[in-house]
Design a protein around this motif. Structure first.
Motif, mmCIF file in Angstrom:
data_model
loop_
_atom_site.group_PDB
_atom_site.id
_atom_site.type_symbol
_atom_site.label_atom_id
_atom_site.label_comp_id
_atom_site.label_asym_id
_atom_site.label_seq_id
_atom_site.Cartn_x
_atom_site.Cartn_y
_atom_site.Cartn_z
ATOM 1 N N GLY A 19 0.348 8.088 -7.737
ATOM 2 C CA GLY A 19 0.463 9.539 -7.863
ATOM 3 C C GLY A 19 1.432 9.939 -8.963
ATOM 4 O O GLY A 19 1.145 10.823 -9.778
ATOM 5 N N ASP A 20 2.591 9.264 -9.012
ATOM 6 C CA ASP A 20 3.591 9.564 -10.038
ATOM 7 C C ASP A 20 3.070 9.216 -11.433
ATOM 8 O O ASP A 20 3.294 9.957 -12.401
ATOM 9 C CB ASP A 20 4.883 8.792 -9.761
ATOM 10 C CG ASP A 20 5.595 9.282 -8.504
ATOM 11 O OD1 ASP A 20 5.252 10.388 -8.034
ATOM 12 O OD2 ASP A 20 6.475 8.561 -7.999
ATOM 13 N N ALA A 21 2.378 8.071 -11.551
ATOM 14 C CA ALA A 21 1.888 7.629 -12.855
ATOM 15 C C ALA A 21 0.818 8.570 -13.400
ATOM 16 O O ALA A 21 0.804 8.895 -14.589
ATOM 17 C CB ALA A 21 1.332 6.207 -12.743
ATOM 18 N N ILE A 22 -0.084 9.032 -12.528
ATOM 19 C CA ILE A 22 -1.132 9.959 -12.948
ATOM 20 C C ILE A 22 -0.519 11.281 -13.378
ATOM 21 O O ILE A 22 -0.910 11.864 -14.394
ATOM 22 C CB ILE A 22 -2.144 10.167 -11.809
ATOM 23 C CG1 ILE A 22 -2.980 8.897 -11.603
ATOM 24 C CG2 ILE A 22 -3.061 11.352 -12.103
ATOM 25 C CD1 ILE A 22 -3.940 8.976 -10.448
ATOM 26 N N SER A 23 0.443 11.736 -12.610
ATOM 27 C CA SER A 23 1.100 13.003 -12.930
ATOM 28 C C SER A 23 1.825 12.923 -14.273
ATOM 29 O O SER A 23 1.739 13.843 -15.099
ATOM 30 C CB SER A 23 2.072 13.377 -11.816
ATOM 31 O OG SER A 23 2.724 14.589 -12.112
ATOM 32 N N LYS A 24 2.511 11.819 -14.513
ATOM 33 C CA LYS A 24 3.312 11.670 -15.738
ATOM 34 C C LYS A 24 2.437 11.465 -16.958
ATOM 35 O O LYS A 24 2.645 12.107 -18.003
ATOM 36 C CB LYS A 24 4.279 10.497 -15.576
ATOM 37 C CG LYS A 24 5.163 10.275 -16.789
ATOM 38 C CD LYS A 24 6.117 9.101 -16.564
ATOM 39 C CE LYS A 24 6.991 8.865 -17.799
ATOM 40 N NZ LYS A 24 7.915 7.722 -17.603
ATOM 41 N N ARG A 25 1.435 10.601 -16.863
ATOM 42 C CA ARG A 25 0.637 10.248 -18.049
ATOM 43 C C ARG A 25 -0.390 11.311 -18.403
ATOM 44 O O ARG A 25 -0.628 11.592 -19.583
ATOM 45 C CB ARG A 25 -0.064 8.901 -17.828
ATOM 46 C CG ARG A 25 -0.851 8.409 -19.055
ATOM 47 C CD ARG A 25 -1.310 6.993 -18.848
ATOM 48 N NE ARG A 25 -2.150 6.496 -19.910
ATOM 49 C CZ ARG A 25 -1.711 5.960 -21.057
ATOM 50 N NH1 ARG A 25 -0.421 5.874 -21.279
ATOM 51 N NH2 ARG A 25 -2.555 5.501 -21.969
ATOM 52 N N TYR A 26 -1.002 11.917 -17.386
ATOM 53 C CA TYR A 26 -2.118 12.833 -17.640
ATOM 54 C C TYR A 26 -1.773 14.296 -17.394
ATOM 55 O O TYR A 26 -2.636 15.163 -17.521
ATOM 56 C CB TYR A 26 -3.330 12.431 -16.790
ATOM 57 C CG TYR A 26 -3.719 10.985 -16.990
ATOM 58 C CD1 TYR A 26 -4.336 10.566 -18.161
ATOM 59 C CD2 TYR A 26 -3.444 10.038 -16.017
ATOM 60 C CE1 TYR A 26 -4.691 9.247 -18.352
ATOM 61 C CE2 TYR A 26 -3.788 8.702 -16.196
ATOM 62 C CZ TYR A 26 -4.409 8.317 -17.367
ATOM 63 O OH TYR A 26 -4.738 7.002 -17.553
ATOM 64 N N PRO B 152 0.807 -1.226 0.000
ATOM 65 C CA PRO B 152 0.000 0.000 0.000
ATOM 66 C C PRO B 152 0.837 1.273 0.000
ATOM 67 O O PRO B 152 0.485 2.250 -0.670
ATOM 68 C CB PRO B 152 -0.817 -0.117 1.297
ATOM 69 C CG PRO B 152 -0.847 -1.576 1.602
ATOM 70 C CD PRO B 152 0.474 -2.096 1.135
ATOM 71 N N THR B 153 1.951 1.264 0.733
ATOM 72 C CA THR B 153 2.794 2.458 0.797
ATOM 73 C C THR B 153 3.416 2.770 -0.558
ATOM 74 O O THR B 153 3.387 3.903 -1.037
ATOM 75 C CB THR B 153 3.897 2.277 1.849
ATOM 76 O OG1 THR B 153 3.300 1.979 3.119
ATOM 77 C CG2 THR B 153 4.735 3.538 1.969
ATOM 78 N N ALA B 154 3.975 1.744 -1.203
ATOM 79 C CA ALA B 154 4.565 1.935 -2.527
ATOM 80 C C ALA B 154 3.501 2.257 -3.564
ATOM 81 O O ALA B 154 3.750 3.001 -4.521
ATOM 82 C CB ALA B 154 5.328 0.680 -2.933
ATOM 83 N N LEU B 155 2.304 1.711 -3.364
ATOM 84 C CA LEU B 155 1.202 1.945 -4.304
ATOM 85 C C LEU B 155 0.837 3.420 -4.366
ATOM 86 O O LEU B 155 0.663 3.986 -5.453
ATOM 87 C CB LEU B 155 -0.010 1.120 -3.890
ATOM 88 C CG LEU B 155 -1.303 1.395 -4.657
ATOM 89 C CD1 LEU B 155 -1.180 0.926 -6.092
ATOM 90 C CD2 LEU B 155 -2.490 0.727 -3.988
ATOM 91 N N ARG B 156 0.706 4.060 -3.218
ATOM 92 C CA ARG B 156 0.309 5.474 -3.180
ATOM 93 C C ARG B 156 1.277 6.337 -3.976
ATOM 94 O O ARG B 156 0.869 7.201 -4.763
ATOM 95 C CB ARG B 156 0.207 5.945 -1.730
ATOM 96 C CG ARG B 156 -0.892 5.261 -0.939
ATOM 97 C CD ARG B 156 -1.025 5.845 0.467
ATOM 98 N NE ARG B 156 -2.051 5.158 1.227
ATOM 99 C CZ ARG B 156 -1.831 4.135 2.046
ATOM 100 N NH1 ARG B 156 -0.592 3.695 2.210
ATOM 101 N NH2 ARG B 156 -2.819 3.564 2.695
ATOM 102 N N GLN B 157 2.557 6.114 -3.787
ATOM 103 C CA GLN B 157 3.563 6.893 -4.500
ATOM 104 C C GLN B 157 3.539 6.591 -5.990
ATOM 105 O O GLN B 157 3.609 7.493 -6.828
ATOM 106 C CB GLN B 157 4.953 6.589 -3.926
ATOM 107 C CG GLN B 157 6.073 7.422 -4.538
ATOM 108 C CD GLN B 157 5.955 8.897 -4.203
ATOM 109 O OE1 GLN B 157 5.599 9.249 -3.085
ATOM 110 N NE2 GLN B 157 6.229 9.750 -5.188
ATOM 111 N N ALA B 158 3.398 5.305 -6.337
ATOM 112 C CA ALA B 158 3.426 4.888 -7.737
ATOM 113 C C ALA B 158 2.222 5.427 -8.507
ATOM 114 O O ALA B 158 2.359 5.901 -9.642
ATOM 115 C CB ALA B 158 3.469 3.362 -7.827
#
Length: 302
Positions: free
Chosen positions: A168-175, A160-166
């Motif tokens: 957030g980063d993926a949404i920021s990068k892709r969209y 869960p901890t790694a998921l939150r960061q991943a």
């Protein structure tokens, strides 16, 4: 010989200029011409809408393109409310009226005499009514989008901890969403649900949350707007693939739906409940009167 060489060079240059790169943020775009201008067709006539392929395309333009493609037989698209005023887009696709910059007009009619008011995401927020009676004073801004994503089963538990960061980063990068706006991510491992809140300040009229939400909505359905692969964030050594998404919208003002929006069956249930409550109150009232009468009779007995 020199003429032949020159002809070959010119032909090569013309051919190279005709090889335009596809629009990275809109796979339906047509890119051609000497300047490789990409356009999005929303009707059978006209040159199409010029696009900036370095940014997400406004949702209003995308919906018009979907309607056009549906009419011409081309491919289109196939819980956890953040507040009591949050709502989902239950009306589906319609042919919207757009401003020149791609913003939705506050009043939408879908080329009919029945109209309604929408928010900045183009989602209906009022009852439908006659074209002349519906008044939409302004376009109400959507300031909060909640994304409820369900991923497919994984071979190992997701951290869960790694998921939150991943995420957030993926949404920021892709969209292209500012990472500061992704202010909350929750994970239900049993249901495989990821809930992401994207919130902007009420005074922000520059950030269009509807664009990212619409692109995200299409990604899990294997019909992404991008030319590249769909949304597949990596958490540790695992790649998450999504099977479903629900998007909730929260506006700066609550929607104004009334009882007209409810179906006949729901209204009938509400009426039955009200009648049952009223009947219960009447029974209680008359029972108290009988008890009081008995008490008074007892008091006057010798």
């Amino acid at each position: 010989m020199k003429s032949l060489v020159l002809l070959i060079v010119v032909a090569f240059a013309v051919g190279a200029s005709a090889q335009c790169n596809p629009c990275s943020t809109m796979k339906w775009a047509t890119c051609d011409g000497t300047n490789c201008q990409c356009v999005l067709r929303v009707s059978s006539d006209g040159p199409g809408i010029p696009l900036n392929c370095s940014a997400l395309i406004p949702k209003c333009f995308l919906m018009k393109a979907e309607m056009y493609r549906a009419r011409t037989g081309q491919s289109t698209r196939s819980s956890g409310k953040p507040t009591e005023h949050a709502f989902v887009d239950n009306d589906g696709i319609y042919d919207p009226d757009c401003e020149a910059n791609g913003r939705f007009k506050a009043k939408q009619c879908n080329n009919t005499n029945e109209c309604w008011c929408v928010n900045s995401a183009g989602v209906r927020r009022t009852d439908k009514g006659d074209k002349d009676s519906i008044k939409c004073e302004e376009l109400v801004e959507t300031i909060w989008v909640r994304l409820q994503l369900k991923h497919k089963p994984t071979g190992a538990p997701v951290d869960p901890t790694a998921l939150r960061q991943a995420i957030g980063d993926a949404i920021s990068k892709r969209y292209g969403v500012d990472g500061k706006l992704v202010n909350n991510t929750e994970y239900d491992k049993d249901a495989r649900l990821i809930m992401v809140d994207v919130v902007k300040p009420k005074t922000d009229r520059t950030t269009d949350l509807s664009r990212a939400a619409y692109y995200m909505e299409k990604d899990p359905k294997w019909l992404p707007c991008f030319n590249e692969a769909k949304f597949l964030p990596t958490v540790g050594s695992q790649t998450l693939d999504f099977e479903d998404i629900v998007v909730y919208y929260v506006d700066e003002k609550p929607p104004t739906f009334t009882m007209k929006r409810l179906t006949g069956g729901v209204i009938a249930v509400i009426v039955v409940v009200i009648l049952a409550v009223a009947a219960g109150l009447l029974v209680l009232f008359f029972a108290r009167r009988r008890n009081r009468a008995r008490y008074e009779k007892t008091q006057v007995s010798p």
